[in-house]
Design a protein around this motif. Structure first.
Motif, PDB file in Angstrom:
ATOM      1  N   VAL A 111      -8.544  33.937 -72.656  1.00 12.20           N
ATOM      2  CA  VAL A 111      -7.925  34.379 -73.899  1.00 12.20           C
ATOM      3  C   VAL A 111      -7.413  35.816 -73.801  1.00 12.20           C
ATOM      4  N   THR A 112      -8.264  36.721 -73.305  1.00 10.61           N
ATOM      5  CA  THR A 112      -7.828  38.122 -73.207  1.00 10.61           C
ATOM      6  C   THR A 112      -6.623  38.256 -72.297  1.00 10.61           C
ATOM      7  N   THR A 113      -6.645  37.556 -71.182  1.00  8.25           N
ATOM      8  CA  THR A 113      -5.523  37.625 -70.246  1.00  8.25           C
ATOM      9  C   THR A 113      -4.248  37.082 -70.868  1.00  8.25           C
ATOM     10  N   MET A 114      -4.333  35.955 -71.529  1.00  2.07           N
ATOM     11  CA  MET A 114      -3.134  35.337 -72.084  1.00  2.07           C
ATOM     12  C   MET A 114      -2.625  36.050 -73.335  1.00  2.07           C
ATOM     13  N   LEU A 115      -3.423  36.962 -73.894  1.00  2.00           N
ATOM     14  CA  LEU A 115      -2.944  37.795 -74.994  1.00  2.00           C
ATOM     15  C   LEU A 115      -2.188  39.021 -74.503  1.00  2.00           C
ATOM     16  N   ASP A 116      -2.305  39.330 -73.209  1.00  3.72           N
ATOM     17  CA  ASP A 116      -1.772  40.589 -72.681  1.00  3.72           C
ATOM     18  C   ASP A 116      -0.554  40.320 -71.805  1.00  3.72           C
ATOM     19  N   GLU A 117       0.632  40.577 -72.325  1.00  3.31           N
ATOM     20  CA  GLU A 117       1.865  40.266 -71.599  1.00  3.31           C
ATOM     21  C   GLU A 117       2.186  41.283 -70.516  1.00  3.31           C
ATOM     22  N   SER A 118       1.367  42.337 -70.387  1.00  2.00           N
ATOM     23  CA  SER A 118       1.579  43.282 -69.287  1.00  2.00           C
ATOM     24  C   SER A 118       0.926  42.808 -67.995  1.00  2.00           C
ATOM     25  N   ILE A 119       0.092  41.764 -68.084  1.00  2.00           N
ATOM     26  CA  ILE A 119      -0.607  41.256 -66.901  1.00  2.00           C
ATOM     27  C   ILE A 119       0.303  40.273 -66.179  1.00  2.00           C
TER      28      ILE A 119
ATOM     29  N   LEU B 104       1.874  37.162 -64.533  1.00  2.00           N
ATOM     30  CA  LEU B 104       1.789  35.709 -64.740  1.00  2.00           C
ATOM     31  C   LEU B 104       1.652  35.298 -66.200  1.00  2.00           C
ATOM     32  N   THR B 105       1.213  36.198 -67.094  1.00  2.00           N
ATOM     33  CA  THR B 105       0.900  35.763 -68.462  1.00  2.00           C
ATOM     34  C   THR B 105       2.078  35.063 -69.132  1.00  2.00           C
ATOM     35  N   THR B 106       3.230  35.718 -69.212  1.00  2.00           N
ATOM     36  CA  THR B 106       4.352  35.125 -69.961  1.00  2.00           C
ATOM     37  C   THR B 106       4.883  33.879 -69.273  1.00  2.00           C
ATOM     38  N   ASN B 107       4.706  33.795 -67.962  1.00  2.00           N
ATOM     39  CA  ASN B 107       5.172  32.610 -67.248  1.00  2.00           C
ATOM     40  C   ASN B 107       4.331  31.380 -67.557  1.00  2.00           C
ATOM     41  N   GLU B 108       3.151  31.584 -68.143  1.00  4.85           N
ATOM     42  CA  GLU B 108       2.186  30.483 -68.198  1.00  4.85           C
ATOM     43  C   GLU B 108       1.799  30.050 -69.599  1.00  4.85           C
ATOM     44  N   PHE B 109       2.576  30.431 -70.584  1.00  5.37           N
ATOM     45  CA  PHE B 109       2.274  29.974 -71.939  1.00  5.37           C
ATOM     46  C   PHE B 109       2.355  28.451 -72.033  1.00  5.37           C
ATOM     47  N   ASP B 110       3.242  27.829 -71.250  1.00  4.01           N
ATOM     48  CA  ASP B 110       3.365  26.374 -71.301  1.00  4.01           C
ATOM     49  C   ASP B 110       2.313  25.668 -70.443  1.00  4.01           C
ATOM     50  N   GLU B 111       1.535  26.446 -69.701  1.00  2.00           N
ATOM     51  CA  GLU B 111       0.431  25.853 -68.936  1.00  2.00           C
ATOM     52  C   GLU B 111      -0.856  25.852 -69.759  1.00  2.00           C
ATOM     53  N   TRP B 112      -1.181  27.020 -70.349  1.00  2.00           N
ATOM     54  CA  TRP B 112      -2.443  27.171 -71.063  1.00  2.00           C
ATOM     55  C   TRP B 112      -2.263  27.182 -72.584  1.00  2.00           C
ATOM     56  N   GLY B 113      -1.082  27.609 -73.029  1.00  2.00           N
ATOM     57  CA  GLY B 113      -0.844  27.844 -74.439  1.00  2.00           C
ATOM     58  C   GLY B 113      -0.745  29.333 -74.712  1.00  2.00           C
ATOM     59  N   ASN B 114      -0.160  29.675 -75.813  1.00  2.00           N
ATOM     60  CA  ASN B 114      -0.036  31.073 -76.230  1.00  2.00           C
ATOM     61  C   ASN B 114      -1.074  31.348 -77.316  1.00  2.00           C
ATOM     62  N   PRO B 115      -2.081  32.168 -77.000  1.00  2.00           N
ATOM     63  CA  PRO B 115      -3.155  32.392 -77.989  1.00  2.00           C
ATOM     64  C   PRO B 115      -2.698  33.172 -79.214  1.00  2.00           C
TER      65      PRO B 115
END
Length: 701
Positions: A583-591, A593-604
Motif C-alpha cells: 500500500v505505501t509503495t503504491m501510494l508513492d508515485e516517486s518510487i 514502477l509504481t505508476t506503471n503498475e496500477f493495472d497490476e495491483w490497483g491504485n490505492p
C-alpha cells in the motif's frame, strides 16, 4: 500525504556468543491516502533514497552481523554446498555461435572468472577470435557490474554498449571503435539499457531514465562526436503507466519504440535508413495488446484483438493500421496461448502454450502447422537466437527440471534435428537419477486445477516423510518454467522434493490465468500456493512439518502473504528482494514502477483497491503470533523493490512475532534487484540460504 514525527535511537548490538537481533527504533509516522485513510508506519524512517543515512546504514550492518552470528554454525554445510554448486558448472564454457552479418558471435567464460567474454570470428568458426567485450576487465575493482545491452553498428566496426556499476538500473552508454580498440569520447549517463543504430552509423538512439523514478519516458538521438547534453528528444511519452523499450525489426528496415503497460501496448517505428518521427503502427487502446515485426514488405502482429489468448496476423505495409485488412497466420485458439514469434523467409515459428507447457510450432507459408515434439511430462521450449531470416533452420532451446539446457536446430523442410549443445553438468550428474512429474492440485474453489511441476530423486517414496521445497511467483503474467537448475540438485540429492506451483497471476494456462490473479482477484495467487502445499502433503510427497517455500520480488509478496495466512503450513520460508509493503509503495508515485503498475495491483487512491490491497499486504498484516523460520534477502541499491520494504518488514516482524524461530536478514550492500553480478558470487548467496533452509528442515550435512 506523509507526516513525520520525532526520532528515537536505534539499538544495533554487536554480534556475541548468544546472538541478539537488532532492534529498530519505532518512530510514529502517519501515511495518509488521498481519500483520507490513515496508517501508522513506525519504521518509515528506514527509507533513505540517497542510501547515505548513517543510522539506517548502521541498522542494516547490524542485521548483517546478526545474520553472520546466527548462520555461523552452518559454515561447514555452507562450504559443502558452495563446493557442490560450483563443482557442477563447466567454468570454461561457451555458448553456441550464431551467424550475423558475416560474423560468428558467441559468449564464453574462462575458469575462475566471474564474468563473460563476448567475442566473434569473421566468416568461419575457426577464424581468429576478436574480443568485443571482456567483462572481467571492465568489472575489475567494482563491487557490482552488469552489461545491459550491446549493439554493433551496421558495418560492424563500432560497438555501443550500456553498463550499470551499482545495480540500480541506471546505465551509462559507451561506444568502442573495434578497428582500434579505442573508446570514443561519447559517454551517455542516466539511460535505460537499450540502444539502436541508424544505418548511417552516425546516430544512436537510446532511452533516458528519470533519475528519481527511473521511469523511461523519452527516446533521444545522439550524434557521434557531439556533447550528449545536446542530444535531441525524438519521442516523449506522457502516460507514466507505460514502459519503453527499443527494437529493430527482423528486416532491419525499421527502428521501433515498444510501449507497454499492463493492459495496452503500442509500437512506434521509423525507417532505419532515414530515421524521422516514430509513428504508431496501430494506435493504442485500453485492453489492446500487440507486437509488430516486419519482413519482406509485410508486417506481422502478435495481438489479442478478438483473441484473448493471442493470434498472429499479417498485413501489407500500407494496411497495417487497418484491422479489417489483417489476415490470420495463426488463428486464435481458446486452449492455446500464443507467445513469442520469429520470422523467416518462407515460414514462421511461434511459441504456443497448451496445458501450461510451452511448445514450438513451425508454420510454412504453404503448408500445415507442425509442432516440435517433447518427451517429458514437464518441460520448457523457447526460441533461441535466430539472427538471420534467410535459412531453413530454426534454433530453439529445450530443458526440463532434469534435462540440462539443450540447443537444437530443426530443418523445417526435411525435419532433420541437430543437437548443437547441451550444458555440461559436472560433479557426477546422471540424468537417469532424477524423476520429473506433473500433477494437478485442486484449488479451494472446487473448479480450478493448479499445475505443479515436480523433481525428485529416483527411488523416492510417497510416504509422507520427505522434505518439500516449493517455489512460486504468480504476477505480471510471468511464467515460472520447469527448467533445469543445477543448484537444486544439492537439495534433491539430500531427499528434498522440489515443486513449482504454477499459480494464478502467471500466464501458464493462458491469459485468463493471469486475469484471475491480479487486481481484486490477487488473493487467488496466495490461496493457490497454499492449496498446492496442502495437496502435496496430503498425497504423501512431504511431511507437513518439513515444508519450505521460496519466492523473489513479486514472488516475495507471495511469500509474505502465505507467511501471514498459513504460517503453520511452512517450516521455513526464503524470500529474496520481496515486495511486501504494497500500500505505501503504491501510494508513492516517486518510487520506480509504481505508476506503471496500477493495472497490476490497483491504485490505492481508490478506497476499494486500498482496502483490498491492505487486506493482503504482508507488512500490514503481521500479527503477534508464531511464524515460520525466515530468511529475507535484499540489495541496498535495488531499484525494483527498494531495500526499505524488506527492512521495514523484518523490523516489524521482529517486534511482533511470538516465537523463537530464527529470522535472518541478509543485506547485500553492493547489489540491486538481481543480487551479486558475478556468476560465482551468486552461488555463495545460494549456498547460504540453502544451508539455512536445510538446517531448518532437519538436514544438516
Amino acid at each position: 500525504m506523509l507526516a513525520a514525527c520525532s526520532p528515537e535511537p536505534t539499538t544495533a548490538p554487536e554480534a556475541s556468543a548468544t546472538p541478539t537481533p537488532p532492534v529498530a527504533a519505532k518512530r510514529p509516522y502517519e501515511v495518509v491516502a488521498p481519500h483520507g485513510a490513515k496508517r501508522q508506519d513506525e519504521y518509515y524512517w528506514l527509507r533513505d533514497d540517497s542510501r547515505q543515512n548513517p543510522e539506517m546504514l548502521q541498522y542494516l550492518e547490524a542485521e548483517n552481523r546478526y545474520a553472520d552470528a546466527v548462520l555461523a554454525p552452518q559454515q561447514a554445510l555452507r562450504d559443502t554446498l558452495y563446493a557442490e554448486l560450483t563443482g557442477r558448472i563447466q567454468q570454461d564454457d561457451s555458448t553456441v555461435p550464431y551467424r550475423k552479418s558475416g560474423y560468428w558471435h558467441y559468449t564464453r567464460y574462462e575458469a575462475g572468472q566471474e564474468y563473460p567474454i563476448h567475442a566473434r570470428r569473421k566468416d568461419a568458426i575457426d577464424a581468429p577470435e576478436e574480443v568485443l567485450l571482456d567483462v572481467n576487465a571492465l568489472a575489475a575493482g567494482k563491487g557490482f557490474y552488469r552489461i545491459g545491452a550491446f549493439e554493433l553498428s551496421p558495418d560492424q566496426t563500432l560497438l555501443a554498449y550500456s553498463d550499470d556499476t551499482v545495480g540500480r538500473l541506471q546505465y551509462r552508454i559507451h561506444i568502442k571503435d573495434l578497428s582500434t580498440g579505442d573508446m570514443l569520447p561519447d559517454v551517455i549517463d542516466g539511460a535505460a539499457p537499450d540502444i539502436l543504430w541508424a544505418k548511417d552509423q552516425k546516430r544512436v538512439f537510446y532511452i533516458e531514465n528519470d533519475p528519481v523514478t527511473l521511469l523511461s519516458t523519452r527516446v533521444k538521438q545522439h550524434v557521434l562526436g557531439t556533447d550528449p547534453s545536446t542530444d535531441t528528444v525524438v519521442y516523449e511519452e506522457t502516460d507514466k503507466s507505460y514502459y519503453l523499450s527499443l527494437y529493430q525489426t527482423t528486416s532491419e528496415a525499421f527502428l521501433c519504440v515498444h510501449l507497454e503497460s499492463t493492459v495496452s501496448t503500442e509500437d512506434r517505428c521509423t525507417p532505419a535508413a532515414n530515421p524521422g518521427a516514430f509513428e504508431a503502427m496501430v494506435p493504442r487502446e485500453r485492453d489492446f495488446i500487440y507486437y509488430a515485426d516486419h519482413l519482406n514488405g509485410q508486417w506481422f502482429l502478435r495481438t489479442n484483438w478478438d483473441a484473448p489468448n493471442f493470434r498472429v496476423v499479417r498485413a501489407a505495409s500500407s494496411d497495417v493500421a487497418d484491422r479489417s485488412q489483417w489476415q490470420d497466420v495463426v488463428a486464435h485458439d481458446p486452449k492455446v496461448f500464443i507467445g513469442a514469434m520469429a520470422l523467416f523467409n518462407g515460414f514462421l515459428a511461434v511459441e504456443a502454450r497448451r496445458d501450461g507447457l510451452n511448445q514450438l510450432r513451425i508454420l510454412p507459408n504453404d503448408g500445415e502447422s507442425t509442432p516440435v515434439a517433447a518427451d517429458e511430462p514437464a518441460y520448457f521450449m523457447e526460441l533461441d537466437v535466430n539472427a538471420e531470416p534467410d535459412t531453413d533452420w530454426v534454433r530453439y532451446r529445450y530443458a526440463s527440471l532434469a534435462t540440462p539446457n539443450t540447443v537444437y536446430e530443426l530443418n523445417v523442410k526435411t525435419g532433420e534435428r541437430k543437437q548443437l549443445k547441451q550444458d555440461t553438468i559436472l560433479g557426477g550428474f546422471e540424468r537417469n537419477n532424477y524423476v520429473v512429474e506433473r500433477v494437478w492440485a485442486p484449488s479451494r474453489d472446487g473448479t480450478t486445477q493448479i499445475p505443479v511441476s515436480l523433481l525428485y530423486r529416483k527411488g523416492f517414496e510417497k510416504n509422507g516423510k520427505a522434505a518439500l521445497f516449493q517455489y512460486g511467483y504468480g504476477s505480471y503474467g510471468s511464467n515460472t518454467e520447469p527448467v533445469f537448475n543445477s543448484t537444486l540438485l544439492s537439495l534433491v540429492d539430500r531427499g528434498v522434493v522440489y515443486a513449482i506451483a504454477h499459480v494464478r497471476g502467471g500466464q501458464e494456462m493462458g491469459r485468463d490465468w493471469y486475469e484471475q490473479g491480479r487486481l481484486m482477484l490477487k488473493v487467488n495467487t496466495f490461496n493457490d500456493f497454499i492449496d498446492v502445499t496442502r495437496y502435496l502433503v496430503a498425497q504423501g510427497y512431504a511431511d507437513k512439518k518439513r515444508v519450505a517455500a521460496m519466492g523473489r520480488s513479486a514472488g516475495g509478496l507471495l511469500m509474505g502473504a502465505i507467511t501471514n495466512m498459513a504460517p503453520d503450513d511452512y517450516r521455513v520460508i526464503v524470500t529474496q528482494v520481496p515486495f511486501v509493503d504494497v500500500v505505501t509503495t503504491m501510494l508513492d508515485e516517486s518510487i520506480p514502477l509504481t505508476t506503471n503498475e496500477f493495472d497490476e495491483w490497483g491504485n490505492p487512491a481508490d478506497p476499494a483497491f486500498y482496502e483490498y490491497m491492505l487486506s493482503y499486504s504482508p507488512y500490514d498484516q503481521i500479527e503477534a503470533k508464531a511464524y515460520p523460520s525466515l530468511y529475507v534477502g535484499t540489495g541496498l541499491w535495488d531499484s525494483q523493490v527498494q531495500y526499505f520494504e524488506p527492512a521495514k518488514y523484518v523490523a516489524r516482524m521482529r517486534a511482533k512475532k511470538a516465537d523463537n524461530n530464527p529470522l535472518v536478514f541478509r543485506v547485500n550492500m553492493e547489489a540491486g534487484h538481481g543480487g551479486k553480478s558475478g556468476r560465482l558470487q551468486r552461488f555463495r548467496e545460494a549456498s547460504e540460504y540453502q544451508a539455512f533452509m536445510l538446517t531448518e528442515l532437519g538436514i544438516k550435512q
